[in-house]
Design a protein around this motif. Sequence first.
Motif, mmCIF file in Angstrom:
data_model
loop_
_atom_site.group_PDB
_atom_site.id
_atom_site.type_symbol
_atom_site.label_atom_id
_atom_site.label_comp_id
_atom_site.label_asym_id
_atom_site.label_seq_id
_atom_site.Cartn_x
_atom_site.Cartn_y
_atom_site.Cartn_z
ATOM 1 N N ARG A 140 1.080 -1.231 0.109
ATOM 2 C CA ARG A 140 -0.014 0.091 -0.046
ATOM 3 C C ARG A 140 0.866 1.281 0.007
ATOM 4 N N PHE A 141 1.709 1.385 0.868
ATOM 5 C CA PHE A 141 2.921 2.526 0.870
ATOM 6 C C PHE A 141 3.365 2.724 -0.371
ATOM 7 N N GLY A 142 3.899 1.673 -0.952
ATOM 8 C CA GLY A 142 4.473 1.821 -2.497
ATOM 9 C C GLY A 142 3.466 2.122 -3.608
ATOM 10 N N LEU A 143 2.239 1.762 -3.545
ATOM 11 C CA LEU A 143 1.278 2.293 -4.514
ATOM 12 C C LEU A 143 0.863 3.582 -4.192
ATOM 13 N N ARG A 144 0.764 3.974 -2.988
ATOM 14 C CA ARG A 144 0.345 5.313 -2.532
ATOM 15 C C ARG A 144 1.168 6.335 -3.446
ATOM 16 N N ARG A 145 2.605 5.940 -3.661
ATOM 17 C CA ARG A 145 3.629 6.744 -4.122
ATOM 18 C C ARG A 145 4.099 6.250 -5.398
ATOM 19 N N GLY A 146 2.924 5.717 -6.214
ATOM 20 C CA GLY A 146 3.269 5.460 -7.520
ATOM 21 C C GLY A 146 4.340 4.366 -7.868
ATOM 22 N N GLY A 147 4.650 3.564 -6.878
ATOM 23 C CA GLY A 147 5.632 2.562 -7.044
ATOM 24 C C GLY A 147 7.091 2.999 -6.650
ATOM 25 N N GLY A 190 14.973 -11.814 3.925
ATOM 26 C CA GLY A 190 13.839 -12.738 4.289
ATOM 27 C C GLY A 190 12.492 -12.339 4.595
ATOM 28 N N LEU A 191 11.988 -10.983 4.507
ATOM 29 C CA LEU A 191 10.918 -10.279 4.889
ATOM 30 C C LEU A 191 9.832 -10.290 3.617
ATOM 31 N N GLY A 192 10.330 -10.465 2.282
ATOM 32 C CA GLY A 192 9.588 -10.559 1.340
ATOM 33 C C GLY A 192 9.648 -9.244 0.519
ATOM 34 N N LYS A 193 10.821 -8.515 0.530
ATOM 35 C CA LYS A 193 10.967 -7.290 -0.527
ATOM 36 C C LYS A 193 10.652 -7.799 -1.918
ATOM 37 N N THR A 194 11.359 -8.736 -2.240
ATOM 38 C CA THR A 194 11.029 -9.028 -3.651
ATOM 39 C C THR A 194 9.687 -9.269 -3.939
ATOM 40 N N TYR A 237 4.747 -7.426 -6.851
ATOM 41 C CA TYR A 237 3.282 -6.737 -6.886
ATOM 42 C C TYR A 237 3.152 -5.329 -7.387
ATOM 43 N N LEU A 238 4.181 -4.693 -6.896
ATOM 44 C CA LEU A 238 4.232 -3.085 -7.283
ATOM 45 C C LEU A 238 4.173 -2.998 -8.947
ATOM 46 N N VAL A 239 5.017 -3.889 -9.734
ATOM 47 C CA VAL A 239 4.988 -3.705 -10.919
ATOM 48 C C VAL A 239 4.043 -4.483 -11.746
ATOM 49 N N LEU A 240 3.199 -5.173 -11.372
ATOM 50 C CA LEU A 240 2.048 -5.926 -11.769
ATOM 51 C C LEU A 240 1.065 -5.039 -12.427
#
Length: 81
Positions: free
Chosen positions: A53-60, A69-73, A78-81
């Motif tokens: 959500r944070f990334g989407l709010r800022r347009g990626g 190991g916390l799922g950054k990838t 998801y941000l680029v889909l």
Amino acid sequence: MAVVEKLSQSYISGKWQPCLPEHYTEEKVEQLIETLPRKLVNALLPFQLDGLRFGLRRGGRCFIADEMGLGKTLQVIYLVL
């Protein structure tokens, strides 16, 4: 200076307010998440969904600096889909 003022207003109000053309409103972010495959979204942990959500709010445009190991990838995919 306008960006700092708008970001300050977001902080004060406790609700995200887009301050650049590429930023999205909370409503638009939820619409974008709804377009993702439900099975994939359900696989996200709560903090990963918050990061998405944070990334989407800022347009990626964001910097994800979680521990290994916390799922950054996964969040970036998801941000680029």
